[in-house]
Design a protein around this motif. Structure first.
Motif, mmCIF file in Angstrom:
data_model
loop_
_atom_site.group_PDB
_atom_site.id
_atom_site.type_symbol
_atom_site.label_atom_id
_atom_site.label_comp_id
_atom_site.label_asym_id
_atom_site.label_seq_id
_atom_site.Cartn_x
_atom_site.Cartn_y
_atom_site.Cartn_z
ATOM 1 N N UNK A 79 6.189 -46.569 2.348
ATOM 2 C CA UNK A 79 5.628 -45.233 2.543
ATOM 3 C C UNK A 79 6.562 -44.311 3.325
ATOM 4 N N UNK A 80 7.633 -44.860 3.884
ATOM 5 C CA UNK A 80 8.589 -44.066 4.644
ATOM 6 C C UNK A 80 9.962 -44.189 4.001
ATOM 7 N N UNK A 81 10.547 -43.046 3.660
ATOM 8 C CA UNK A 81 11.887 -43.026 3.069
ATOM 9 C C UNK A 81 12.831 -42.321 4.030
ATOM 10 N N UNK A 102 12.222 -47.729 3.632
ATOM 11 C CA UNK A 102 13.178 -47.758 2.525
ATOM 12 C C UNK A 102 14.127 -46.576 2.654
ATOM 13 N N UNK A 103 15.174 -46.583 1.867
ATOM 14 C CA UNK A 103 16.219 -45.559 1.958
ATOM 15 C C UNK A 103 16.375 -44.794 0.652
ATOM 16 N N UNK A 104 17.077 -43.669 0.772
ATOM 17 C CA UNK A 104 17.506 -42.907 -0.403
ATOM 18 C C UNK A 104 18.889 -42.355 -0.103
ATOM 19 N N UNK A 137 6.064 -40.127 4.717
ATOM 20 C CA UNK A 137 7.020 -39.472 5.599
ATOM 21 C C UNK A 137 8.416 -39.602 5.008
ATOM 22 N N UNK A 138 9.177 -38.508 5.125
ATOM 23 C CA UNK A 138 10.588 -38.509 4.734
ATOM 24 C C UNK A 138 11.390 -38.209 5.986
ATOM 25 N N UNK A 139 12.288 -39.126 6.337
ATOM 26 C CA UNK A 139 13.164 -38.954 7.498
ATOM 27 C C UNK A 139 14.544 -38.547 6.986
ATOM 28 N N UNK A 140 15.036 -37.416 7.460
ATOM 29 C CA UNK A 140 16.354 -36.945 7.050
ATOM 30 C C UNK A 140 17.371 -37.404 8.085
ATOM 31 N N UNK A 141 18.131 -38.418 7.737
ATOM 32 C CA UNK A 141 19.146 -38.979 8.641
ATOM 33 C C UNK A 141 20.523 -38.544 8.158
ATOM 34 N N UNK A 164 3.638 -33.711 3.011
ATOM 35 C CA UNK A 164 4.027 -34.870 3.803
ATOM 36 C C UNK A 164 5.012 -34.422 4.882
ATOM 37 N N UNK A 165 4.983 -35.070 6.034
ATOM 38 C CA UNK A 165 5.927 -34.697 7.098
ATOM 39 C C UNK A 165 7.373 -34.993 6.699
#
Length: 198
Positions: A79-81, A102-104, A137-141, A164-165
């Motif tokens: 659920x978190x990328x 997980x990653x993208x 949730x999408x985390x921009x790293x 989504x956040x």
């Protein structure tokens, strides 16, 4: 000083990131002098990697099958990328052992100077994954560079209507810094203190 295949080896090593001609000569000399311990096992490992390595069809990581170990792991939080610029950045995040989602892999960042636009990045697949995989949730790293931040804002705008956040790494990442060069503690602090962008 050297001949034929050795010159070619030095030339190829000099193309690697972080190695110039002098470093490449030293590395080649070390390999040749320790042929059985270093050169032969390295040649075998490189042949095997060239034969088996492939890009994960889901996230863009490098693995040996169509789905990498991270995408295949049922214990990872789907659920978190976490969106990263490159496989090197993904490996840096994994090295810190603080993210269990997980990653993208984007395959780069937007760059007007280099002529890299949205169509050159892995954006459509990201949108598909968010629509299909129940992402919350999408985390921009992405790096704290101008191009990294431009890309982060573009993605945040692209996902604004999804409900989504969208968060980004916060403290610990220096301006102009890139994830691959950060230590584990800095990555941990940055991930823990991420902030919402939209």
């Amino acid at each position: 000083m050297s001949s034929g295949p050795l010159d070619e080896l030095i030339g190829l090593l000099a193309r690697l990131p972080g190695l110039g001609p002098r470093s490449a000569r030293r590395a080649a000399l070390a390999l040749v002098q320790k042929r059985r311990v270093l050169l032969e096992p390295l040649a075998e490992a490189m042949t095997e990697v060239a034969r088996t390595a492939r890009e994960c069809l889901i996230c863009g990581n490098i693995g040996t099958s169509e789905r990498c170990d991270i995408c295949s792991d049922p214990k990872r939080d789907g659920s978190t990328i976490c969106v990263v610029e490159s496989v090197a950045d993904l490996w840096a995040m994994e090295r810190a052992q603080v993210f269990r989602g997980r990653y993208h892999v984007m395959g780069g960042t937007l760059s007007a100077l280099d002529g890299i636009g949205p169509e050159d990045l892995n954006l459509p697949r990201l949108a598909e994954r968010i629509a299909q995989d129940g992402v919350t949730e999408v985390i921009l790293a992405l790096g704290a560079t101008v191009d990294g931040q431009t890309t982060a804002h573009y993605i945040a705008d692209m996902l604004a209507d999804r409900g989504i956040p969208v968060t980004s790494l916060a403290q610990g990442v220096p301006v102009g810094g890139e994830l691959d060069y950060l230590d584990d503690g800095t990555i941990t602090a940055a991930l823990s203190a991420r902030r919402q962008m939209r």
